[in-house]
Design a protein around this motif. Sequence first.
Motif, PDB file in Angstrom:
ATOM      1  N   UNK A   1      42.022 -41.505   2.527  1.00 35.43           N
ATOM      2  CA  UNK A   1      43.121 -40.802   3.198  1.00 35.43           C
ATOM      3  C   UNK A   1      44.174 -40.360   2.187  1.00 35.43           C
ATOM      4  N   UNK A   2      44.453 -41.225   1.212  1.00 33.79           N
ATOM      5  CA  UNK A   2      45.431 -40.863   0.172  1.00 33.79           C
ATOM      6  C   UNK A   2      44.908 -39.729  -0.699  1.00 33.79           C
ATOM      7  N   UNK A   3      43.602 -39.763  -1.006  1.00 29.46           N
ATOM      8  CA  UNK A   3      43.030 -38.716  -1.855  1.00 29.46           C
ATOM      9  C   UNK A   3      43.007 -37.362  -1.148  1.00 29.46           C
ATOM     10  N   UNK A   4      42.800 -37.360   0.161  1.00 28.66           N
ATOM     11  CA  UNK A   4      42.825 -36.101   0.911  1.00 28.66           C
ATOM     12  C   UNK A   4      44.180 -35.435   0.751  1.00 28.66           C
ATOM     13  N   UNK A   5      45.233 -36.221   0.850  1.00 25.41           N
ATOM     14  CA  UNK A   5      46.584 -35.677   0.712  1.00 25.41           C
ATOM     15  C   UNK A   5      46.848 -35.188  -0.706  1.00 25.41           C
ATOM     16  N   UNK A   6      46.385 -35.964  -1.685  1.00 24.93           N
ATOM     17  CA  UNK A   6      46.598 -35.584  -3.090  1.00 24.93           C
ATOM     18  C   UNK A   6      45.855 -34.300  -3.413  1.00 24.93           C
ATOM     19  N   UNK A   7      44.600 -34.191  -2.964  1.00 23.31           N
ATOM     20  CA  UNK A   7      43.803 -32.991  -3.230  1.00 23.31           C
ATOM     21  C   UNK A   7      44.412 -31.755  -2.567  1.00 23.31           C
ATOM     22  N   UNK A   8      45.061 -31.983  -1.436  1.00 20.63           N
ATOM     23  CA  UNK A   8      45.671 -30.857  -0.729  1.00 20.63           C
ATOM     24  C   UNK A   8      47.067 -30.552  -1.250  1.00 20.63           C
TER      25      UNK A   8
END
Length: 755
Positions: A58-65
């Motif tokens: 979930x944290x990586x989804x936000x970072x990638x976006x």
Amino acid sequence: MASQRNLAASLGVWSARHRKTALFGWLFAVIALTVLGNLVGQKSLTEADYGTGESGRSARILVEAGITSPAPEIVLVHSDRLTADAPEFKKAVADAIAAVEGTGLAQGIGDPYETGAIGEDKHDALVQFSVKGDPDTAADRIQPVIDALAKAEGAHQDVTFGQYGAATGLKGINDSLGADFTRAEFTAVPVALGILLIVFGALVAAVLPLILAITACVAAMGLLALSSQLVPVDAMTNSVLLLMGLAVGVDYCLFYIRREREERAAGRDKESALRIAAATSGRSVLISGITVAVAMAGMFFSGLTVFEGFAIATIEVVLIAVLGSMTVLPAVMSMLGDRIDAGRIPGLRRTSRARAADRKPGRLLGAVIKAPALFAVLGIAFMLALAAPALSMKTEKLGFDQLLPADNVTAQTAKRIEKVFPGAPAPAQVVFRAADIDAPATTAAIEEFQQRALASGQVRNPIEITVHQDENIAVINAPLAGDGRNATSAKALAELRNDIIPATLAKAPGAEAAVGGDLAFSTDYNSQLKSSVLPVFSFVLGISFLLMLLCFRSPVIAVTAIVLNLMSVAAAYGVMTAVFQKGWGDELVGTTAVGAIESWMPLFVFVVLFGLSMDYHVFVVSRVQEAHGRGADNRTAVAHGIRATAGVVTSAGMIMVAVFAVFGTLSMQAFKQLGVGLAVAVLLDATLVRAVLLPSVMVLLGRSNWWLPGWLKWLPQLSHGEEEAASAPAPRSAAKESPGPDQAGSPDGRLLTNR
């Protein structure tokens, strides 16, 4: 007999012959690493770096976006006398909102009379807002808000303002870490110096190990700043580095100096004494350092970035400490000669009678040698009794209010919020990504999620939804039932992940939903740690066995080392569980039991203790093998090895215990658990294990200690002897202490010549 050389001996001889090169080379390296480290700065872990499992995704989804959720904050407005419908209470809430808004640092400020964030008994209200700007730096910018609220609170006699959130909590942790680190520096060093003064009775000899240990820590911190550019580190890493650096740095120098002084007291000239110390204690230091470093490398198998940082930091400081003790230490000792005894402390001068007493077998050792089975049984029973509480050990990722002392204002605020508004401080965060976030099907899925989540009773209001249209992502904050980390909340998280989301959000076109938040992070973190136990333990145990086998050419000694070290680790687990989970004697270490052990603590303590315990094992067994290699029988060799190392092992152990105990007095709960666990384990290892269990087990095993299967005869023969040059024959006084092939020994440990 021609002298054999090993790496430690060669480095020691080279350093003694090139004293200025070794000394100034060390100083240049320390300064260069420090300057370079300061130039690049230490890179810290971001929130996304900590994550693992679904919460990490979930944290990586936000970072990638490219989405950075602003740091959420809460102001708790509380009154024991007034209720939320009283005019004075409403005025206090309005003043709190005005104070926060006036700083210009807040956004999305929520009025509790509009959001419904008022406690059931109406004595509490929550003003919720977010800190503008980068959430990773919010802790550095939150102070004006704290000051503004403190000023506003002064205008209200019956109402208090408390603040808690991502920025405030991190600031509290960082402030405590900084204060603890400073306190550890200014406490551990004087304590270690005091013990060294007692050990050596001379100022120069006592200060030298400390200077080398401190410079090793300074150099390692500079190197850590450089390596952190590749592997970011946690805020606690510097403290862990200092803890390990002081402990091993002082110990390694102590081993070296004590052996050199022992040889000088036996009548050796200073060159021969230094050469023997390099070849024996220097070699033990090298093997111990490699073993510790390899054990620390086991943390790379955890799958967690924070452990990788711990591993790199400890490996760096240990190897630098080894390098310093094997190079610059011999150079300085060669320069000083007998002046290393300068600055004698009145009343601490060791007399020849005292030195003679060191050579006599102690009463305990004599009793252990005569009745090894009895002492082995008693020792094992005592260790198992200490380890017993560990059977009920409970681990969890400790919350902010658990990490800090119970009287900390921010921690008290967090506890009050959790009590009155369960789940509010740490809601589950659902990161929902869809093919088109504005599509009717997607919007319907979000609405259905809200309805089903609230109907289930596992999620409470207010559910906050933030839509990022350009990225097709919605961030849903959903307070869970329970207090945010108890069994009720864990059940709610499981239902949210396994039932509610699959039946709602997951059905939207091109949808992906991952649950994060504090509880989700803790759950996934613990799951990853549990799955990493087997690979980490297998690596550390396997590589330790191979190193001991290579060092002593005996699988029996290798297995003995592993079993005894495991007993020390188990005892440490038991004491930690008893104190910090069950509360037995928690007031003695100035804390209140939090009901659990920090989730990363058992794995970290195992790795550290297993590495450190090998220090003493290698040092003691090396002396046993020295005597055995010179012809002493097993019983005599064991007694000689224990007797010859008792003083230095006890001294080194007391220094480690003192350094670790200092960490046990710090304010952070994690430091307390780490300090107490390590201090207890090292105390047991340096006393009960090395003075009772090791000699009793080795005496019981007899000649089996030195058994080597035929198919392992190819292993290299590593010398544990003095390795002095042929041109430096042993003096008569030393010869009496060192049995040769024509000598045998008595069971009480004295070396007797056959007639």
